[in-house]
Design a protein around this motif. Sequence first.
Motif, PDB file in Angstrom:
ATOM      1  N   TRP A  47       0.878  -1.170   0.000  1.00 15.93           N
ATOM      2  CA  TRP A  47       0.000   0.000   0.000  1.00 15.93           C
ATOM      3  C   TRP A  47       0.911   1.215   0.000  1.00 15.93           C
ATOM      4  CZ3 TRP A  47      -5.143   0.669  -0.546  1.00 15.93           C
ATOM      5  CH2 TRP A  47      -5.669   1.925  -0.254  1.00 15.93           C
ATOM      6  N   VAL A  49       1.359   5.655  -1.248  1.00 19.78           N
ATOM      7  CA  VAL A  49       0.936   6.891  -1.898  1.00 19.78           C
ATOM      8  C   VAL A  49       2.189   7.636  -2.329  1.00 19.78           C
ATOM      9  CG1 VAL A  49      -1.243   7.137  -0.653  1.00 19.78           C
ATOM     10  CG2 VAL A  49       0.837   8.129   0.306  1.00 19.78           C
ATOM     11  N   GLY A  50       2.079   8.397  -3.377  1.00 19.02           N
ATOM     12  CA  GLY A  50       3.269   9.102  -3.826  1.00 19.02           C
ATOM     13  C   GLY A  50       2.984  10.120  -4.909  1.00 19.02           C
ATOM     14  N   ASN A  51       4.060  10.712  -5.366  1.00 16.08           N
ATOM     15  CA  ASN A  51       3.994  11.716  -6.427  1.00 16.08           C
ATOM     16  C   ASN A  51       4.877  11.281  -7.580  1.00 16.08           C
ATOM     17  OD1 ASN A  51       2.471  13.456  -4.742  1.00 16.08           O
ATOM     18  ND2 ASN A  51       4.364  14.053  -3.717  1.00 16.08           N
ATOM     19  N   VAL A  66       5.682   6.826  -0.295  1.00 17.39           N
ATOM     20  CA  VAL A  66       5.782   6.249   1.046  1.00 17.39           C
ATOM     21  C   VAL A  66       4.705   5.190   1.154  1.00 17.39           C
ATOM     22  CG1 VAL A  66       6.697   8.340   2.130  1.00 17.39           C
ATOM     23  CG2 VAL A  66       4.222   7.989   2.036  1.00 17.39           C
ATOM     24  N   GLY A  67       4.969   4.136   1.909  1.00 21.45           N
ATOM     25  CA  GLY A  67       3.962   3.096   2.010  1.00 21.45           C
ATOM     26  C   GLY A  67       4.354   1.997   2.957  1.00 21.45           C
ATOM     27  N   ARG A  68       3.632   0.908   2.841  1.00 20.13           N
ATOM     28  CA  ARG A  68       3.912  -0.278   3.651  1.00 20.13           C
ATOM     29  C   ARG A  68       4.025  -1.471   2.718  1.00 20.13           C
ATOM     30  NH1 ARG A  68       3.563   0.381   9.018  1.00 20.13           N
ATOM     31  NH2 ARG A  68       3.394  -1.835   9.457  1.00 20.13           N
ATOM     32  N   SER A 176      -4.439   4.298  -8.584  1.00 15.31           N
ATOM     33  CA  SER A 176      -5.294   5.461  -8.810  1.00 15.31           C
ATOM     34  C   SER A 176      -4.393   6.680  -9.034  1.00 15.31           C
ATOM     35  CB  SER A 176      -6.179   5.644  -7.572  1.00 15.31           C
ATOM     36  OG  SER A 176      -6.816   6.879  -7.595  1.00 15.31           O
TER      37      SER A 176
END
Lengths: 216, 216
Positions: A47, A49-51, A66-68, A176
């Motif tokens: 999981w 999220v990022g740019n 960043v995530g897991r 997404s």
Amino acid sequence: MQAVFWMTAGLLCLAPGLSSAQRPRPCRSPLLYTGSFTVGTQNEKLWAVGNYAYDAVNQRIYLGEVGRYNNNSFIYDVLFLFDEGVLYEINRQNQTCVKEALHSDFHPMQVPKDAAFVSQVVLGSNSSLVQGLLVNNWRGYIPGITDHYFVSFTEFGCFPVLMLIQTKDFGWVGLSYYNNILGADPNCFIPPPFCEDATLVENEDGKVTNFFSVFH
Amino acid sequence: MQAVFWMTAGLLCLAPGLSSAQRPRPCRSPLLYTGSFTVGTQNEKLWAVGNYAYDAVNQRIYLGEVGRYNNNSFIYDVLFLFDEGVLYEINRQNQTCVKEALHSDFHPMQVPKDAAFVSQVVLGSNSSLVQGLLVNNWRGYIPGITDHYFVSFTEFGCFPVLMLIQTKDFGWVGLSYYNNILGADPNCFIPPPFCEDATLVENEDGKVTNFFSVFH
């Protein structure tokens, strides 16, 4: 699961359908843009999220996420310079840098040319302006690379919205994309000063599969 | 998995963030609209596409969907008349109808009032008009009903876009909403003629949880 895409939802109150003349064609995204993404996997291993900053003119991509992964937090900050054949894995906190050979070709962000058209839909509503977004949905199969995929791109502008990619390691991977802005800060593509001394490392096969380069 | 929502993606090139004054508030969808949806589950037991007509003025919902459940195809065509306390399960092919008692209250389609704001994002791009859709993302927890949920509604119009709902039977359930149009054909809410002779059946508990009534 795929077969259901072929069932048209022509039930009582709506009977969608596009004649072949109105049928959208696979499109290629803008040459230069910046945006954000969220990725999650069916097996819940990953999981994040990022740019991203995407530059198809100079064949370079910046990703910061960043995530897991397997219940461990991670930060992944990477710069792909396809025309130079290198990538930089950047650790800004420790000011360290790994410079690796990159033998992959740059693949532009696009709907694969052989993708099958699924549907054109409005996210939100088109009963009023600014309340809806027209997107085209596509599906396909790339044996050995992604297996089945489902992708959604905007009709106007050809920005990516959603990708569902079937993988062996993760099951379905959902990506997404949002907050796309035309253009990018060129500094995103310049390795930070502490990368200057990094020596080139040959990784296992020098090939990279990332979600910008999966489709060709 | 939820914890990642709290990690802001404030990496190199973008630093999103809304001050509390700009923070969106939970909204309620329009009173009367028609649309389509796709639903899929993490455990791949259920996959379906369908249409809905939603009428919060007269407290009635029409749903028509086709899909696969446990590898068997199904058609589900149902009319909820909350103010009359009945629902009709309609089989148009066989011209048969089951009329059941419905003891559930009507719950309007809305972001739950106690939902936690996650983020505001543009699907597509706002570099140009009509290339983007502004949506607000929310998360929350309804113990025993949905466990964790994540929902996405448009900023303008408050139409549903996406729901991810954690369930015991299916894992995460993903619901995508699209093709929303203000208004509805009133005939969608009138039981077909062959339903007139249907006798009222009390089902097990007379309570219905559907994806329009889960949130309250």
